[in-house]
Scaffold this active site. Structure first.
Site, PDB file in Angstrom:
ATOM      1  N   THR A 345       0.855  -1.191   0.000  1.00  0.00           N
ATOM      2  CA  THR A 345       0.000   0.000   0.000  1.00  0.00           C
ATOM      3  C   THR A 345       0.886   1.234   0.000  1.00  0.00           C
ATOM      4  O   THR A 345       1.945   1.250   0.638  1.00  0.00           O
ATOM      5  CB  THR A 345      -0.952   0.012   1.214  1.00  0.00           C
ATOM      6  OG1 THR A 345      -1.800   1.160   1.146  1.00  0.00           O
ATOM      7  CG2 THR A 345      -0.190   0.042   2.533  1.00  0.00           C
ATOM      8  N   HIS A 397       2.431 -11.385  14.326  1.00  0.00           N
ATOM      9  CA  HIS A 397       3.493 -11.878  15.196  1.00  0.00           C
ATOM     10  C   HIS A 397       3.251 -13.323  15.644  1.00  0.00           C
ATOM     11  O   HIS A 397       4.136 -13.954  16.226  1.00  0.00           O
ATOM     12  CB  HIS A 397       3.594 -10.964  16.427  1.00  0.00           C
ATOM     13  CG  HIS A 397       4.982 -10.851  16.974  1.00  0.00           C
ATOM     14  ND1 HIS A 397       6.005 -11.708  16.621  1.00  0.00           N
ATOM     15  CD2 HIS A 397       5.521  -9.984  17.880  1.00  0.00           C
ATOM     16  CE1 HIS A 397       7.107 -11.369  17.263  1.00  0.00           C
ATOM     17  NE2 HIS A 397       6.845 -10.329  18.044  1.00  0.00           N
TER      18      HIS A 397
END
Length: 426
Positions: A345, A397
């Site tokens: 993006t 994560h």
């Protein structure tokens, strides 16, 4: 012969759609393949084309209604003689009849097929002639910004008062005063400038975006790492070859192809960044379908450049430009938006210097590009002005450790600072 117009077969992943606009009303003539209505799904706007020449006889569903595959929307009378057939009115038709006049004006001034749904709606609501509005879009297309700018410059229209109404006004005022009760305390005047509010429903795309962003943040353990990249070499390559590149390939050499290629090089080194979570399993994708986020009037969409590792710079630039045009025109296909293993993006096109992008679930990472800004940097012991960009990678994560995320970002940085390696494959 009467023909029912039905909702087209929706893709398996789409349960229903919202009818957002009718472009024809009962009594209007139509041509084969002309767009009758716009259906908005969670991702795209679909058109409902006329199957044959004829006249709209009846509209059975009003704007704003949620519809499903195969549902009857309208009835048309086929053939040139259909204009003499009686028009059947319905509550839905009466509710949709108001925009008919401006729609006719719009079609008289400019081909309606060139207007995106949001632009067409704005033109119809304000009863504008598209031919009178300067267009800045590609191939002479009107953009939403063109219409908004035209409205800002247009003086407010004052409805003319007839002579009879003007002469009757004093008498009416005297009669009203005679019937009125004794005056009481005057109401407080409205504050200058007003404090108006508007409540408007979210579009389906905006509601879907909101839902997916919340889901991503609530189901993934998101963390963002940052770095910066010196784009001197990339800018030098673009400056040297952009004219020849455009002449030979018919598309401009932008930055996105460099970033797509750099990300693929880094994804090959750290395949977990290209993976996704499915329950308690990690799915390692051995292909590179790169999503490129595109901002439109309706919201953000992410078309997919499939098998980007097997494509050259020119093909990537062509696909990205084509997807961006289709997304802004509202003609992008649902299949162009599904899948993807990693997303890029670019907030820099709006001036963003740094941000923390949200992962496009079920993917596990996203790269954020930002504004290129000249800054003083120490190079070989000397201070030099360099075109710098901050990079951000947000990652899940749960499966990507900080070490892998940081090294992935460093690999992207190194590929961009020495783009010759990407071209040579070393």
């Amino acid at each position: 012969m009467s023909t029912e117009i039905r909702v087209p077969q929706l893709p398996e992943s789409v349960a229903d759609a919202t009818l957002v606009a009718w472009h024809k009303q009962p009594g209007d003539s139509i041509r084969r393949d002309e767009n009758l209505a716009d259906l908005e799904t969670d991702k795209v706007v679909l058109e409902v084309p006329a199957p044959a020449n004829g006249v709209v006889r009846e509209i059975r569903v009003k704007s704003g209604t949620v519809v499903t595959s195969g549902q009857v929307l309208a009835v048309i009378e086929e053939g040139d003689s259909a204009a003499t057939m009686p028009v059947k009115s319905s509550p839905a038709a009466m509710a949709a009849a108001a925009p008919a006049a401006p729609q006719a004006e719009a079609e008289a001034g400019r081909d309606g097929s060139k207007l995106s749904p949001s632009v067409r709606r704005l033109v119809e609501e304000n009863r504008l002639d598209p031919a009178a509005i300067p267009a800045s879009g590609r191939d002479g297309r009107l953009t939403k910004a063109d219409v908004v700018g035209f409205l800002d410059r247009k003086p407010a229209a004052t409805p003319p008062a007839s002579a009879a109404a003007a002469s009757a006004a004093p008498a009416a005022a005297i009669a009203a005063a005679a019937r009125a009760p004794a005056p009481g305390p005057a109401p407080s005047p409205a504050p200058a400038g007003g404090r108006a509010e508007q409540r408007v429903p979210m579009t389906r795309l905006r509601a879907r975006i909101a839902q997916r962003l919340i889901e991503a943040q609530s189901t993934q353990a998101l963390l963002t790492s940052f770095n910066e990249v010196d784009l001197t070499e990339v800018q030098g390559l673009r400056a040297r070859y952009k004219d020849r590149f455009e002449k030979q390939h018919g598309v401009k050499l932008g930055f996105m192809s460099f970033f797509v290629k750099a990300c693929i090089e880094a994804l090959k080194k750290f395949p977990v960044v290209n993976a996704s979570v499915d329950g308690s399993d990690i799915i390692y994708h051995e292909y590179y379908d790169i999503g490129v986020a595109v901002s439109t009037d309706r919201g953000l969409v992410v078309p997919i450049v499939r098998d980007a590792d097997s494509k050259g710079f020119a093909q990537i630039e062509k696909e990205v430009a084509d997807y961006a045009r289709k997304a802004r025109d509202g003609t992008i296909a649902l299949g162009d938006l599904t899948g993807g293993t990693f997303t890029i993006t670019n907030g820099g096109v709006f001036g963003s210097l740094m941000s923390t992008p949200i992962v496009n679930a079920p993917q596990s990472a996203i790269l954020g590009m930002h504004k290129i800004q000249d800054r003083p940097m120490v190079v070989d012991g000397q201070v030099a002005v360099r075109p710098m960009m901050y990079l951000a990678v947000t990652y899940d994560h749960r499966i990507i450790d900080g070490r892998e995320a940081v090294q992935f970002l460093v690999a992207v940085k190194e590929a961009l600072e020495d783009p010759g390696r990407m071209l040579l494959g070393i």
